[in-house]
Design a protein around this motif. Structure first.
Motif, PDB file in Angstrom:
ATOM      1  N   ALA A 162       0.838  -1.211   0.000  1.00 40.20           N
ATOM      2  CA  ALA A 162       0.000   0.000   0.000  1.00 40.20           C
ATOM      3  C   ALA A 162       0.871   1.259   0.000  1.00 40.20           C
ATOM      4  CB  ALA A 162      -0.921  -0.004   1.222  1.00 40.20           C
ATOM      5  N   THR A 163       1.880   1.274   0.875  1.00 40.95           N
ATOM      6  CA  THR A 163       2.724   2.466   0.949  1.00 40.95           C
ATOM      7  C   THR A 163       3.509   2.648  -0.350  1.00 40.95           C
ATOM      8  OG1 THR A 163       2.875   2.161   3.323  1.00 40.95           O
ATOM      9  CG2 THR A 163       4.512   3.600   2.320  1.00 40.95           C
ATOM     10  N   THR A 164       4.033   1.549  -0.865  1.00 45.21           N
ATOM     11  CA  THR A 164       4.776   1.624  -2.132  1.00 45.21           C
ATOM     12  C   THR A 164       3.897   2.233  -3.223  1.00 45.21           C
ATOM     13  OG1 THR A 164       5.952  -0.391  -1.509  1.00 45.21           O
ATOM     14  CG2 THR A 164       6.033   0.233  -3.830  1.00 45.21           C
ATOM     15  N   LEU A 165       2.655   1.763  -3.324  1.00 46.97           N
ATOM     16  CA  LEU A 165       1.787   2.278  -4.390  1.00 46.97           C
ATOM     17  C   LEU A 165       1.339   3.710  -4.100  1.00 46.97           C
ATOM     18  CD1 LEU A 165      -0.290  -0.801  -5.584  1.00 46.97           C
ATOM     19  CD2 LEU A 165       1.920   0.040  -6.346  1.00 46.97           C
ATOM     20  N   ASN A 323      -1.353  -6.369  -6.505  1.00 48.74           N
ATOM     21  CA  ASN A 323       0.090  -6.099  -6.502  1.00 48.74           C
ATOM     22  C   ASN A 323       0.873  -7.392  -6.259  1.00 48.74           C
ATOM     23  OD1 ASN A 323       2.438  -4.485  -6.530  1.00 48.74           O
ATOM     24  ND2 ASN A 323       2.383  -4.189  -4.313  1.00 48.74           N
ATOM     25  N   ARG A 324       2.141  -7.325  -6.579  1.00 49.31           N
ATOM     26  CA  ARG A 324       3.066  -8.427  -6.317  1.00 49.31           C
ATOM     27  C   ARG A 324       2.609  -9.713  -6.998  1.00 49.31           C
ATOM     28  NH1 ARG A 324       5.778  -7.541  -0.521  1.00 49.31           N
ATOM     29  NH2 ARG A 324       7.333  -8.740  -1.648  1.00 49.31           N
ATOM     30  N   VAL A 325       2.154  -9.586  -8.234  1.00 56.93           N
ATOM     31  CA  VAL A 325       1.708 -10.768  -8.987  1.00 56.93           C
ATOM     32  C   VAL A 325       2.937 -11.428  -9.610  1.00 56.93           C
ATOM     33  CG1 VAL A 325       0.292 -11.571 -10.918  1.00 56.93           C
ATOM     34  CG2 VAL A 325      -0.510  -9.683  -9.474  1.00 56.93           C
TER      35      VAL A 325
END
Ligand SMILES: Nc1ncnc2c1ncn2[C@@H]1O[C@H](COP(=O)(O)OP(=O)(O)OP(=O)(O)O)[C@@H](O)[C@H]1O
Ligand SMILES: [Mg+2]
Length: 418
Positions: A162-165, A323-325
């Motif tokens: 979440a923070t990264t995005l 994310n992180r797929v």
């Protein structure tokens, strides 16, 4: 991101003549790069930067009068330029300090040719716009006439990104018309400042204390400025201070900031509490970050069911990102399509898992979106474009309906907050 047009104008700062010549020689081989000046001291660099207004400055750190870090701090406050620090000091803390005062990137001394070219081009693309230079506007004197859009980023699963995005959305969405502030509303464990390699001595607690009287000066004094011009409202420094930011003061802070910024991006913690519920309510868009794991799917379902109870909550503003797929099909991770089907929520974007790039961007304090040619910067950039499009589309509908009462007051899923 603007394409490279014309030549990249470069100023070289180094007290050693061989250092200056070595860099100039390397740069002379690149047709899109032009060395427009040299400086051999920090003071000279400051003078040349103001006169020549280079796109990129290659800055040595150790110089006899003013060191490169001090020179960078002064220059970036006055001139819209990208400073790249070049130093034999391989100490990452040292480089982070440079980034904290406004440097855009760093290189070892001597850099390899390929490293130098790539970093210069990258820094040029990210050069701050004239209106974004701190001390000129960077912020808040004449805010947009309409309230800015509030984008809240949430994940029901710790470590989902979440923070990264949030950091990437804020960095990617800001432009000359939309000054952007990123708020760290993860009150106990906020780490947005770490993601951006910024200091956070002043933070949301300072605004919460002054919530009834948030004038321009107070806001300006508390917000940090990233090298790219992005403004940051950091989280409290200690977990025990979290509760001092009440939902009611947060609403006032959001109200004040959305009057002055085109986009307000808010990072949150995974906890469902009064703070997050108020944020979900206020948001123009709720970016919901999932990852393809069973615990995350389960938590997502719990949160979506919970939100569905609130009649006033507009489900349509959820923007679901996976994310992180894993790029490797044999990874055993859940299929995003199957997750969307199970949850009955469309997945608007998938962002590949890229451990190395994400770690590198975290260490450098440079959001991955700056590298739009490579995963995951490419996919993150596409996501930001889609977010922008959806928000603009929403604005057009509002204008057509002549809805002038938008966000006339924050109702709050919990009443008016506490
Ligand atoms: N697409 C991705 N590929 C690989 N690693 C990623 C990706 N997105 C995020 N990460 C990494 O995952 C870790 C957690 O990311 P981040 O701090 O953004 O998560 P979070 O949801 O905010 O966590 P928290 O629950 O602690 O607030 C970081 O190390 C980050 O670099
Ligand atoms: Mg986080």
């Amino acid at each position: 991101m603007e394409p490279i047009q014309g030549k990249i104008r470069i100023l070289i700062v180094d007290d050693v003549p061989e250092g200056r010549e070595g860099l100039a020689r390397l740069l002379s081989f690149e047709p899109d790069m032009d060395v427009i000046g040299f400086a051999s001291t920090g003071a000279e660099a400051l003078e040349q930067a103001q006169t020549l207004k280079p796109d990129v400055i290659l800055m040595d750190i150790n110089m006899p009068d003013m060191d490169g870090i001090t020179a960078t701090e002064k220059i970036t406050k006055l001139v819209p330029t990208s400073v790249i620090m070049i130093s034999v000091q391989s100490d990452r803390d040292y480089m982070r300090r440079a980034m904290q005062v406004g440097a855009m990137d760093f290189l070892p001394k001597p850099p390899s040719a390929d490293e130098l070219y790539a970093t210069v081009r990258n820094a040029y693309i990210r050069k701050p716009k004239p209106t974004m230079v701190a001390g000129k506007t960077g912020g808040t004197d004449e805010g947009p006439k309409d309230a800015g859009k509030i984008i809240v980023v949430y994940s029901p699963q710790g470590g989902a990104g979440a923070t990264t995005l949030a950091v990437n959305i804020a960095s990617g969405i800001m432009d000359e018309q939309h000054r952007t502030v990123l708020i760290d509303a993860n009150m106990q464990f906020g780490d947005v400042a770490v993601h951006l390699a910024m200091r956070n001595e002043r933070n949301i607690l300072d605004l919460a204390k002054a919530a009834d009287d948030l004038d321009l000066e107070v806001i300006e004094n508390v917000l940090g400025t990233h090298g790219t011009g992005l403004r940051l409202l950091a989280a409290p420094q200690k977990p025990q201070e979290a509760e001092l930011v009440t939902p009611n003061s947060l609403i006032k802070i959001l109200d004040a900031l959305s009057q002055r910024f085109g986009y307000v991006v808010v990072d949150t913690s995974l906890h469902l509490d009064d703070i997050s519920l108020n944020l979900f309510d206020i948001a123009d868009m709720l970016v919901f970050v999932g990852i393809p794991t069973l615990p995350c799917v389960r938590n997502t379902k719990v949160v979506l069911d919970y939100l569905a109870q609130f009649e006033e909550f507009d489900q349509d503003k959820i923007f679901f990102v996976m994310n992180r797929v894993p790029t490797d099909r044999k990874s055993g991770a859940l299929d995003p399509e199957a997750i969307a089907k199970t949850l009955k929520v469309p997945i608007q974007c998938t962002i590949p898992s890229s451990e190395k790039q994400m770690l590198d961007s975290l260490v450098r304090g440079v959001p991955a979106i700056v590298n739009t040619r490579q995963s995951p910067g490419r996919e993150i950039n596409q996501m930001v474009e889609l977010i922008k499009k959806q928000l603009v589309g929403e604005e057009e509908i509002e204008t057509a309906e002549q809805d002038t009462s938008r966000r006339s007051g924050f109702k709050g899923l919990l009443g008016s907050g506490r």
